[in-house]
Write a protein that holds these residues in place. Structure first.
Motif, PDB file in Angstrom:
ATOM      1  N   GLU A   1       0.832  -1.207   0.000  1.00 49.57           N
ATOM      2  CA  GLU A   1       0.000   0.000   0.000  1.00 49.57           C
ATOM      3  C   GLU A   1       0.864   1.254   0.000  1.00 49.57           C
ATOM      4  OE1 GLU A   1      -4.154  -1.322   2.251  1.00 49.57           O
ATOM      5  OE2 GLU A   1      -2.501  -0.490   3.415  1.00 49.57           O
ATOM      6  N   HIS A   2       1.924   1.251   0.794  1.00 49.43           N
ATOM      7  CA  HIS A   2       2.815   2.410   0.835  1.00 49.43           C
ATOM      8  C   HIS A   2       3.584   2.567  -0.476  1.00 49.43           C
ATOM      9  CE1 HIS A   2       2.364   3.998   4.861  1.00 49.43           C
ATOM     10  NE2 HIS A   2       2.404   2.794   5.380  1.00 49.43           N
ATOM     11  N   VAL A   3       3.959   1.447  -1.074  1.00 51.17           N
ATOM     12  CA  VAL A   3       4.690   1.521  -2.342  1.00 51.17           C
ATOM     13  C   VAL A   3       3.805   2.150  -3.417  1.00 51.17           C
ATOM     14  CG1 VAL A   3       5.736   0.142  -4.178  1.00 51.17           C
ATOM     15  CG2 VAL A   3       6.204  -0.417  -1.783  1.00 51.17           C
ATOM     16  N   LYS A   4       2.538   1.769  -3.488  1.00 53.25           N
ATOM     17  CA  LYS A   4       1.631   2.299  -4.495  1.00 53.25           C
ATOM     18  C   LYS A   4       1.259   3.753  -4.227  1.00 53.25           C
ATOM     19  CE  LYS A   4      -1.656  -0.109  -6.172  1.00 53.25           C
ATOM     20  NZ  LYS A   4      -2.906  -0.909  -6.320  1.00 53.25           N
ATOM     21  N   ALA A   5       1.224   4.140  -2.952  1.00 48.94           N
ATOM     22  CA  ALA A   5       0.797   5.496  -2.604  1.00 48.94           C
ATOM     23  C   ALA A   5       1.937   6.512  -2.640  1.00 48.94           C
ATOM     24  CB  ALA A   5       0.159   5.493  -1.212  1.00 48.94           C
ATOM     25  N   PHE A   6       3.142   6.066  -2.900  1.00 51.58           N
ATOM     26  CA  PHE A   6       4.288   6.985  -2.859  1.00 51.58           C
ATOM     27  C   PHE A   6       4.212   8.013  -3.978  1.00 51.58           C
ATOM     28  CE2 PHE A   6       8.571   7.986  -4.492  1.00 51.58           C
ATOM     29  CZ  PHE A   6       9.021   8.747  -3.422  1.00 51.58           C
ATOM     30  N   ILE A   7       4.398   9.279  -3.617  1.00 51.21           N
ATOM     31  CA  ILE A   7       4.470  10.393  -4.553  1.00 51.21           C
ATOM     32  C   ILE A   7       5.799  11.113  -4.334  1.00 51.21           C
ATOM     33  CG2 ILE A   7       3.385  12.533  -5.331  1.00 51.21           C
ATOM     34  CD1 ILE A   7       1.669  10.125  -5.833  1.00 51.21           C
ATOM     35  N   PRO A   8       6.602  11.317  -5.376  1.00 48.32           N
ATOM     36  CA  PRO A   8       7.886  12.023  -5.202  1.00 48.32           C
ATOM     37  C   PRO A   8       7.702  13.410  -4.594  1.00 48.32           C
ATOM     38  CG  PRO A   8       7.761  10.987  -7.362  1.00 48.32           C
ATOM     39  CD  PRO A   8       6.400  10.868  -6.760  1.00 48.32           C
ATOM     40  N   LYS A   9       8.730  13.892  -3.938  1.00 40.09           N
ATOM     41  CA  LYS A   9       8.674  15.175  -3.238  1.00 40.09           C
ATOM     42  C   LYS A   9       8.319  16.320  -4.173  1.00 40.09           C
ATOM     43  CE  LYS A   9      11.379  18.228  -0.247  1.00 40.09           C
ATOM     44  NZ  LYS A   9      12.695  18.431   0.428  1.00 40.09           N
ATOM     45  N   GLN A  10       8.876  16.336  -5.357  1.00 36.98           N
ATOM     46  CA  GLN A  10       8.601  17.418  -6.303  1.00 36.98           C
ATOM     47  C   GLN A  10       7.114  17.495  -6.625  1.00 36.98           C
ATOM     48  OE1 GLN A  10      10.851  17.134  -9.923  1.00 36.98           O
ATOM     49  NE2 GLN A  10      10.207  19.133 -10.664  1.00 36.98           N
ATOM     50  N   GLU A  11       6.492  16.341  -6.820  1.00 48.01           N
ATOM     51  CA  GLU A  11       5.061  16.326  -7.115  1.00 48.01           C
ATOM     52  C   GLU A  11       4.253  16.729  -5.888  1.00 48.01           C
ATOM     53  OE1 GLU A  11       1.571  16.011  -9.169  1.00 48.01           O
ATOM     54  OE2 GLU A  11       3.631  16.029  -9.922  1.00 48.01           O
ATOM     55  N   ARG A  12       4.698  16.331  -4.705  1.00 46.89           N
ATOM     56  CA  ARG A  12       3.981  16.714  -3.485  1.00 46.89           C
ATOM     57  C   ARG A  12       4.007  18.229  -3.291  1.00 46.89           C
ATOM     58  NH1 ARG A  12       7.151  12.553  -1.115  1.00 46.89           N
ATOM     59  NH2 ARG A  12       8.239  14.099   0.185  1.00 46.89           N
ATOM     60  N   GLU A  13       5.141  18.856  -3.603  1.00 49.45           N
ATOM     61  CA  GLU A  13       5.245  20.307  -3.457  1.00 49.45           C
ATOM     62  C   GLU A  13       4.335  21.027  -4.455  1.00 49.45           C
ATOM     63  OE1 GLU A  13       6.777  21.921  -1.135  1.00 49.45           O
ATOM     64  OE2 GLU A  13       7.528  20.081  -0.205  1.00 49.45           O
ATOM     65  N   LYS A  14       4.217  20.487  -5.647  1.00 47.86           N
ATOM     66  CA  LYS A  14       3.341  21.105  -6.647  1.00 47.86           C
ATOM     67  C   LYS A  14       1.888  21.030  -6.208  1.00 47.86           C
ATOM     68  CE  LYS A  14       6.174  20.341 -10.785  1.00 47.86           C
ATOM     69  NZ  LYS A  14       6.232  19.633 -12.100  1.00 47.86           N
ATOM     70  N   ARG A  15       1.501  19.907  -5.649  1.00 47.35           N
ATOM     71  CA  ARG A  15       0.109  19.740  -5.249  1.00 47.35           C
ATOM     72  C   ARG A  15      -0.271  20.660  -4.099  1.00 47.35           C
ATOM     73  NH1 ARG A  15      -1.204  13.412  -4.826  1.00 47.35           N
ATOM     74  NH2 ARG A  15      -0.113  13.803  -2.876  1.00 47.35           N
ATOM     75  N   LYS A  16       0.691  21.032  -3.273  1.00 44.82           N
ATOM     76  CA  LYS A  16       0.392  21.932  -2.156  1.00 44.82           C
ATOM     77  C   LYS A  16      -0.013  23.320  -2.637  1.00 44.82           C
ATOM     78  CE  LYS A  16       3.433  19.708   1.234  1.00 44.82           C
ATOM     79  NZ  LYS A  16       4.638  19.868   2.104  1.00 44.82           N
ATOM     80  N   GLN A  17       0.346  23.668  -3.872  1.00 39.89           N
ATOM     81  CA  GLN A  17       0.009  24.979  -4.414  1.00 39.89           C
ATOM     82  C   GLN A  17      -1.340  24.993  -5.125  1.00 39.89           C
ATOM     83  OE1 GLN A  17       2.119  27.268  -3.471  1.00 39.89           O
ATOM     84  NE2 GLN A  17       3.506  25.707  -2.640  1.00 39.89           N
ATOM     85  N   ARG A  18      -1.975  23.848  -5.247  1.00 36.04           N
ATOM     86  CA  ARG A  18      -3.243  23.769  -5.975  1.00 36.04           C
ATOM     87  C   ARG A  18      -4.422  23.870  -5.018  1.00 36.04           C
ATOM     88  NH1 ARG A  18      -1.122  18.607  -9.504  1.00 36.04           N
ATOM     89  NH2 ARG A  18       0.464  19.726 -10.708  1.00 36.04           N
ATOM     90  N   TRP A  19      -5.590  24.171  -5.593  1.00 33.43           N
ATOM     91  CA  TRP A  19      -6.765  24.457  -4.767  1.00 33.43           C
ATOM     92  C   TRP A  19      -7.240  23.236  -4.003  1.00 33.43           C
ATOM     93  CZ3 TRP A  19     -11.219  21.705  -5.489  1.00 33.43           C
ATOM     94  CH2 TRP A  19     -11.343  20.986  -6.690  1.00 33.43           C
ATOM     95  N   TYR A  20      -6.969  22.026  -4.512  1.00 34.31           N
ATOM     96  CA  TYR A  20      -7.421  20.813  -3.841  1.00 34.31           C
ATOM     97  C   TYR A  20      -6.357  20.221  -2.903  1.00 34.31           C
ATOM     98  CZ  TYR A  20      -4.901  18.794  -7.841  1.00 34.31           C
ATOM     99  OH  TYR A  20      -3.962  18.505  -8.787  1.00 34.31           O
TER     100      TYR A  20
END
Length: 300
Positions: free
Chosen positions: A277-296
Motif C-alpha cells: 500500500e505504501h509503495v503504491k501510494a508513494f508520490i515524489p517530493k517534487q510532485e507533493r510540493e506542486k500539489r500543495k500549491q493547488r486548490w485541492y
C-alpha cells in the motif's frame, strides 16, 4: 334479389318448362342473357377491410420480446437492462473510489510520518556492511528500504522477525514485483563483526544487508531511528549476554524518508499488504510540493 335467389328461380323455371327441344333451347338462351345482364348491373365486390394491428409491441400470444425502438430509430432500454447497467457502472465507481480513498489515507499517514522540517524518525548515519564497504543514509535513495535493529545472539525474537522479513521479501517480489532493500543493523557491535553478520544472515534471506560499526556509530544510528537498546555494563566480546532493543521494522521511501514502523502485530500476510500500500501510494517530493500549491491541496 341476390344472385343465389336468381339462380334458384331460373332453375325452377327450367324444370317447369315443356321438354320440347325448341323451347328448351329458347329458355336456355333466356337464362344466359339474364345471367349476363345481372353480372353487368351487379356492383363490384368490396375488398375486406384491413385488420387493425394490436397496440402492444409484443405480438399477441408470443413470449418473445420484440426490439424496442423510438421514432428516430434509437434503441430503448428495457428495465432489466437499465438496472444491470446501473449496477455495473455503480459497482465499478464504488470500487474505484474505495481504493482511491484508501490510497489517500495511506499517503496522508506517510506524509505525517515524514514530519515537517527535521524528520521524526531517520537521519544521517555511517556504518559498514559485511564486506567492509561504507554504508550510510545516502544508500537509502532511489529504492524502498526496510530496516531492522537486532543482534546475532538473540535467542528467539530476532530469528522470528527475520524469518518473517524473508517471507515479506519473497511475497512482495512474486505477487507484486516489488523489491525492497532489507537492512539489518546490529545493536551489539562488540560481537557482531562483518564476518559474523554474513554467516548469520545467510540462514534467513540472501538479500539482507548486515551493517555494523563502532559502538558510537551504532549508538548514533539507533538514536536517529529512535531505537532503544542497552547492553550490560563492562561486558567483553567473549561473554554471553543479552541486549535489550526495540522490535520494529522501519519502512523508508525512495527519498530516504521514514514511512511507517511495522511492529509484531503484522504477520506474513498483513505485512506484505501494508508495505505494498505504501509503495503504491508513494508520490515524489517534487510532485507533493506542486500539489500543495493547488486548490485541492486540502485532500492531501
Amino acid at each position: 334479389m341476390t344472385l343465389l335467389k336468381s339462380l334458384t328461380l331460373a332453375s325452377r323455371i327450367l324444370k317447369l318448362a315443356p321438354k320440347e327441344s325448341g323451347l328448351i333451347r329458347s329458355n336456355h338462351r333466356c337464362f344466359s342473357q339474364f345471367t349476363r345482364l345481372y353480372n353487368e348491373q351487379a356492383p363490384p365486390s368490396q375488398p375486406s377491410p384491413p385488420k387493425k394491428k394490436p397496440l402492444s409491441r409484443i405480438p399477441i400470444g408470443s413470449n418473445e420480446t420484440a426490439p424496442q425502438t423510438t421514432s428516430d430509430g434509437s434503441i430503448e432500454f428495457s428495465t432489466w437492462k437499465a438496472a444491470s447497467l446501473f449496477l455495473i457502472v455503480g459497482g465499478g465507481l464504488y470500487y474505484y473510489f474505495t481504493k482511491e480513498k484508501r490510497r489517500l489515507e495511506i499517503e496522508k499517514e506517510a506524509e505525517a510520518n515524514r514530519g515537517y522540517g527535521k524528520p521524526m524518525v531517520g537521519g544521517p548515519f555511517h556504518l559498514k556492511d559485511s564486506e567492509g564497504n561504507v554504508f550510510s543514509d545516502k544508500n537509502l535513495q532511489d529504492k524502498f528500504s526496510i530496516i531492522y535493529f537486532g543482534f546475532t545472539h538473540c535467542p528467539d525474537i530476532c530469528p522470528d522477525e527475520l524469518d518473517k522479513l524473508g517471507v515479506w521479501l519473497d511475497k512482495l517480489k512474486s505477487k507484486y514485483g516489488t523489491k525492497l532493500q532489507p537492512i539489518f543493523i546490529t545493536c551489539d557491535p562488540n560481537r557482531d563483526t562483518p564476518e559474523v553478520l554474513t554467516q548469520y544472515l545467510q540462514d534467513f534471506h540472501p538479500d539482507i544487508i548486515g551493517l555494523t560499526g563502532t559502538y558510537d556509530q551504532v549508538k548514533n544510528a539507533c538514536k536517529q531511528y529512535r531505537v532503544y537498546f542497552s547492553t550490560p555494563p563492562h561486558v567483553q566480546p567473549e561473554q554471553d549476554y543479552l541486549v535489550d532493543h526495540s522490535i520494529f521494522f522501519y519502512l523508508m521511501d525512495p527519498e530516504g524518508n521514514f514511512v511507517e514502523a511495522l511492529g509484531r502485530n503484522y504477520d506474513n500476510e498483513t505485512g506484505v499488504e501494508r508495505i505494498q500500500e505504501h509503495v503504491k501510494a508513494f508520490i515524489p517530493k517534487q510532485e507533493r510540493e506542486k500539489r500543495k500549491q493547488r486548490w485541492y491541496s486540502f485532500l492531501f
